[in-house]
Every structure is written in C-alpha cells, then in structure tokens.
Design an enzyme around this catalytic site. Structure first.
Site, mmCIF file in Angstrom:
data_model
loop_
_atom_site.group_PDB
_atom_site.id
_atom_site.type_symbol
_atom_site.label_atom_id
_atom_site.label_comp_id
_atom_site.label_asym_id
_atom_site.label_seq_id
_atom_site.Cartn_x
_atom_site.Cartn_y
_atom_site.Cartn_z
ATOM 1 N N GLN A 79 0.878 -1.177 0.000
ATOM 2 C CA GLN A 79 0.000 0.000 0.000
ATOM 3 C C GLN A 79 0.913 1.224 0.000
ATOM 4 O OE1 GLN A 79 -3.272 -0.024 -0.331
ATOM 5 N NE2 GLN A 79 -3.847 2.071 0.156
ATOM 6 N N HIS A 111 8.628 -4.207 -1.712
ATOM 7 C CA HIS A 111 7.679 -3.803 -2.759
ATOM 8 C C HIS A 111 7.478 -2.290 -2.676
ATOM 9 C CE1 HIS A 111 4.466 -5.136 -5.519
ATOM 10 N NE2 HIS A 111 3.958 -3.971 -5.194
ATOM 11 N N ASP A 152 3.766 -8.935 -14.556
ATOM 12 C CA ASP A 152 3.350 -7.529 -14.700
ATOM 13 C C ASP A 152 4.599 -6.651 -14.854
ATOM 14 O OD1 ASP A 152 4.418 -7.432 -12.119
ATOM 15 O OD2 ASP A 152 2.465 -7.454 -11.151
ATOM 16 N N LYS A 175 -0.695 -6.428 -16.504
ATOM 17 C CA LYS A 175 -1.680 -6.876 -15.500
ATOM 18 C C LYS A 175 -2.596 -5.737 -15.116
ATOM 19 C CE LYS A 175 -0.676 -7.592 -10.899
ATOM 20 N NZ LYS A 175 0.055 -8.290 -9.840
ATOM 21 N N ARG A 177 -5.188 -4.936 -12.044
ATOM 22 C CA ARG A 177 -5.748 -5.431 -10.782
ATOM 23 C C ARG A 177 -7.151 -4.888 -10.615
ATOM 24 N NH1 ARG A 177 -4.550 -8.314 -6.633
ATOM 25 N NH2 ARG A 177 -2.349 -8.627 -7.106
ATOM 26 N N ASP A 202 8.274 -13.599 -9.893
ATOM 27 C CA ASP A 202 7.663 -12.394 -9.313
ATOM 28 C C ASP A 202 8.249 -12.172 -7.914
ATOM 29 O OD1 ASP A 202 6.060 -10.178 -9.222
ATOM 30 O OD2 ASP A 202 4.147 -11.247 -9.233
ATOM 31 N N THR A 207 -2.232 -14.173 -2.968
ATOM 32 C CA THR A 207 -3.401 -15.039 -3.215
ATOM 33 C C THR A 207 -3.113 -16.041 -4.326
ATOM 34 O OG1 THR A 207 -4.318 -13.593 -4.926
ATOM 35 C CG2 THR A 207 -4.953 -13.131 -2.642
ATOM 36 N N GLY A 208 -2.082 -15.758 -5.109
ATOM 37 C CA GLY A 208 -1.717 -16.628 -6.225
ATOM 38 C C GLY A 208 -2.410 -16.263 -7.533
#
Ligand code: R5P
Length: 276
Positions: A79, A111, A152, A175, A177, A202, A207-208
């Site tokens: 986030q 990330h 992505d 990708k 989302r 990745d 969640t896969g």
C-alpha cells in the site's frame, strides 16, 4: 544466522496478558550489545509489527548499543499510495513507526514500486538486498530449455534482470488489478514458449491469482511446463491449490518467509551483509 555470525541466539518471550495486551521479555542481557531482531511479518503482520515495535523500544530502554531489524519480508509495503480517497498509505506509516523503534533495517526486495528508495519511507539507514542472483543461480541449476515470464511490468526488475543474467529469453505481461482477489493478465509481447519450460518470476505470491492468470495465458502457447518462483511466498488461503490446479507444476520460494516451497536460502547473504 546466529550460527553464521557466531552470535548469541536468544528467543524472545512473547505472549499476552489475559486482556490481550502484548507481554514481551528479553532473555539475555542487552546492555552495550548490538541486537539483531529477525522478523518476517508473516503469517500475522499486525501482531509482528507490534512485537517489533515493543522489542525495538524495549531493547533501547535496556541499554542495547544498536538495534537492527532484519525483515527478510517487509510487510505493509504494497500500500504505497492512496489509491482511493481516505485510505492509509500503510508503507509510510509503518516506515515512520519502525524508524522510531530500531536503528537500521535490512530487507529483501521490498515492494516499493512508487518510491525511489527506502529512504522515502524510513528516516533511519536501510539496506535493500535482492535475491535476484540467488534465484538466477537456482534457475540455472534446475531448469533447461527455458524462458522467463514476468506477470506484470513491476516484475521486470526480477524477471527481466534474472533472464538477462542467465541469458535466456523473457517477456513481461500486462496486468490489471480489479480487486485484491482478482487480476487480469495479458501477454503483450509474446516470445516462443511452445515446448519450453516457462518459469514465471515475481517478487510476491500472495493469493496466487497473478500467477494463475499468467499461467492461463501461457498455457495458450503450449509450453512443456510452467513453474513459478518468488522471493516472498505468502501463499494466502488456497493459493497453492489454485496454482497446482492451473498446471503450475513447480512452485519455489526463498526462505524470506518460512514455507514448504523454500528452496533458495537467503541467510548466507544476510549474514555476510551483517558482518560488513
Ligand atoms: C504486485 O505488484 C506484486 O508484484 C505481485 O504480483 C502481487 O503481490 C501478487 O499478488 P497475488 O498473488 O495476490 O496476485
């Protein structure tokens, strides 16, 4: 890591008072010592964060010379913007809180796509490590006749760099989302996948769904096999089942987060960094 660093290993006592308040206790003398706290923030990032905040502040209070946080996986980083009005930018808040509680942070492949560096989030020194070369070595040893796919554009810093290092073809998908549990993936720059061992790389498998949707697209190109490798294997809920069901035959992760898919060890690299 303690063994590799010839350091004292001392598990922290963490429990709760009857009303749910955290209880935390060190079982070794910290006065004048450098303390390395190791926390992977999974499977319960909220509790882990509280533990680190209490542990860091308590260590300083007990006279530790320096408190280093080793967070092989640093939670809350995804986030990294206010995507909808009113949302908390969790990465900033967590960065501020941790900067107060510890003196330095080491982490793997955080990330932080919308920041230039960890210093946009933390006001203390940080060390950004990457598992890229460990993953490249693993792929080189265990896969033949392969191509690498990033699901992505954000994954190009892993997928493309690893592919370039090994010297194999790669492509990065597009990708979109929709929700935390729903993504759409498209192959926009196809490469030859027919009869090849396709390895999707990745940073995170949560969640896969990202890998599942990428695998569905890849399958249309008739590969010999599809595998997935990630730095941080969160594998939330039925992630592993979904991956297997979509025909992802091998799922591999680093031990940044402990999981049965761990095949790539980051502790040696961490220990070497901590010795510097
Ligand atoms: C997103 O930018 C990340 O690089 C991963 O692709 C994402 O976190 C994976 O999440 P999930 O497994 O839930 O699709």
């Amino acid at each position: 890591m303690a063994r590799k660093l010839k350091a004292t290993y001392s598990p922290l006592t963490v429990s709760a008072f009857p009303d749910g308040d955290i209880y935390l206790k060190y079982n070794t003398n910290l006065k004048g010592k450098t303390l390395v706290l190791v926390q992977s923030f999974q499977p319960n990032p909220e509790h882990s964060l509280s533990v680190v905040l209490f542990a860091g502040k308590n260590a300083k209070d007990l006279g530790a010379k320096k408190v280093i946080l080793v967070a092989p996986y640093l939670a809350y980083m995804r986030q990294d913007a206010r995507f909808n009005p009113g949302e908390a930018v969790s990465s900033k808040i967590v960065g501020e809180l941790l900067s107060e509680a510890v003196d330095k942070v080491y982490t793997f492949d955080p990330h932080i796509h919308r920041y230039k560096s960890l210093s946009d989030i933390f006001s203390i020194p940080t060390k950004y490590l990457t598992a890229n070369w460990l993953i490249a070595d693993y792929i080189k040893k265990h896969f033949k006749d392969l191509v690498i796919v990033g699901p992505d554009w954000e994954s190009s810093q892993w997928a493309k760099r690893i592919a370039d290092k090994i010297g194999v073809p790669s492509t990065v998908c597009k990708k979109k989302r929709i929700t935390s549990w729903k993504v759409r993936v498209k192959i926009v720059n196809p490469i030859l996948m027919k009869g090849k061992n396709v390895v999707i790389v990745d940073d995170i498998i949560s969640t896969g769904h990202t890998i599942v949707e990428a695998a569905k697209e890849i399958r249309k190109h008739h590969p010999k096999s599809i595998s997935a490798i990630c730095v941080h294997g969160l594998f939330v809920g039925e992630a592993m089942k979904k991956l297997k069901k979509t025909g992802v035959s091998k799922v591999i992760s680093t031990n940044c987060i402990e999981h049965k898919t761990n095949k790539i060890d980051v502790t040696e690299m961490l220990a070497e960094e901590l010795k510097k």
